[in-house]
Design an enzyme around this catalytic site. Structure first.
Site, PDB file in Angstrom:
ATOM      1  N   ASN A   1       0.852  -1.179   0.000  1.00 39.60           N
ATOM      2  CA  ASN A   1       0.000   0.000   0.000  1.00 39.60           C
ATOM      3  C   ASN A   1       0.893   1.236   0.000  1.00 39.60           C
ATOM      4  O   ASN A   1       2.123   1.118   0.090  1.00 39.60           O
ATOM      5  CB  ASN A   1      -0.999  -0.009   1.172  1.00 39.60           C
TER       6      ASN A   1
ATOM      7  N   GLU B   1       3.288   1.674   3.063  1.00 41.43           N
ATOM      8  CA  GLU B   1       4.355   0.672   3.077  1.00 41.43           C
ATOM      9  C   GLU B   1       5.408   0.970   2.016  1.00 41.43           C
ATOM     10  O   GLU B   1       6.619   0.868   2.266  1.00 41.43           O
ATOM     11  CB  GLU B   1       3.760  -0.721   2.832  1.00 41.43           C
TER      12      GLU B   1
ATOM     13  N   ASP C   1      -5.341  -8.252   1.666  1.00 49.02           N
ATOM     14  CA  ASP C   1      -5.225  -9.713   1.545  1.00 49.02           C
ATOM     15  C   ASP C   1      -6.087 -10.235   0.400  1.00 49.02           C
ATOM     16  O   ASP C   1      -5.714 -11.180  -0.295  1.00 49.02           O
ATOM     17  CB  ASP C   1      -5.646 -10.387   2.856  1.00 49.02           C
TER      18      ASP C   1
END
Length: 332
Positions: free
Chosen positions: A208, A211, A279
């Protein structure tokens, strides 16, 4: 494009996927506010329900199984209730849990959320209690995890490394997996919260924005810094593709060929809960690549999947039927 995506949805149900990573139990303790305690200025909750939901790599397994991929879960759990319940939940979804190695010396990674609400109040989280052993895996447990991977990885159509920073994906394991996948031409994707620059040689990277910013060492504030960050990660890891999810701004896919594709969200006005959506993206992306999709088609399909799960409260999954419906409605 519509027919191409629908064809992928059909093919993903024939794919064998291995998910390796930090197996997390998200526990929700529900209660109704009763009164203020006499012992301390705290609320007293009347316990009403306790739920265990797959989190971390277990949520990637759960999402892959919900999309009807054939999935092998690989990770470490304890001998506790949380580990047993995760195994039951994933097994009930037809996931293969033989690769969940039991370590008697450590608890299952557990994140317990105390949820409170009353008849006239909004249900909200009042505290979270995390339980995990911070030390590295023992030599024997790491060996057991690696042995299971080595016994099955050659039969896989795709592999996921889901690294939440809890020591399951050790340096030795990640190097072995990346090397094996490269040698056998198996699509392999990593989603690493804190350690992405260790994954040199990985085929596909999912991050993302925050990150990715942490990985490159500067804030992503505009298109210039976004493009710089994506290309830096791509080149430093010698990856074939990098997918950066950007919340309400959709996703941006960087390919080794130099092509950069911006993919807008499919339901901007209806975003509800982004918990676990990353996820879902990883599970859908690896299934699509395993089914032979291009990086762009795989990213677009994962974008549709994310658009479905963010409309659902909490950590959620989607199904092939929901994907087909979302694709059909989008291209009407």
């Amino acid at each position: 494009m519509k027919q191409s995506l629908l064809n992928i949805v059909k093919k993903i149900q024939e794919c064998d996927i291995m998910v390796i990573g930090d197996i997390v139990a998200d526990v929700y303790l529900e209660g109704k506010i009763s009164r203020i305690s006499r012992e301390a200025p705290v609320l007293i909750l009347e316990h009403s329900e306790e739920r265990v939901v797959p989190g971390g790599a277990a949520n990637v397994v759960h999402n892959t199984a919900a999309l009807r991929g054939k999935v092998l879960a690989v990770g470490v759990i304890g001998t506790d209730y949380a580990g047993q319940e995760l195994t039951r939940i994933l097994s009930d979804k037809d996931a293969n849990t033989a690769g969940l190695i039991i370590d008697t010396s450590r608890p299952t990674i557990t994140k317990t959320r105390i949820m409170a609400g009353g008849q006239a109040t909004v249900r909200q989280q009042i505290v979270r209690i995390d339980k995990e052993k911070k030390e590295a895996l023992s030599v024997q447990i790491e060996k057991d995890v690696k042995s299971y991977i080595a016994a099955h990885i050659a039969d896989m159509h795709g592999v996921v490394l889901s690294d939440y920073g809890s020591h399951t994906v050790t340096s030795d394991i990640l190097r072995y997996v990346i090397q094996t996948c490269r040698e056998k031409d198996i699509p392999c994707i990593v989603d690493s919260r804190y350690n992405i620059m260790e994954y040199s040689g990985i085929a596909v990277v999912k991050q993302n924005e925050s990150e990715a910013a942490a990985a490159v060492g500067y804030e992503i504030m505009d298109e210039v810094t976004l493009l710089s960050a994506g290309k830096t990660i791509l080149e430093n890891l010698d990856a074939k593709a990098v997918l950066i999810s950007r919340g309400p701004d959709g996703m941006t896919l960087f390919e080794k060929t130099g092509i950069v594709t911006h993919i807008p969200v499919t339901n901007k006005s209806e975003v509800y809960d982004v918990t676990g959506a990353g996820d879902t993206v990883v599970a859908t992306m690896i299934l699509a690549l395993a089914a032979g999709a291009s990086y762009e088609d795989a990213a677009r399909l994962s974008n549709f999947a994310a658009g479905i799960v963010v409309k659902k409260p909490g950590t959620a999954t989607t199904t092939p039927e929901e994907l087909r419906q979302a694709i059909g409605e989008h291209f009407e």
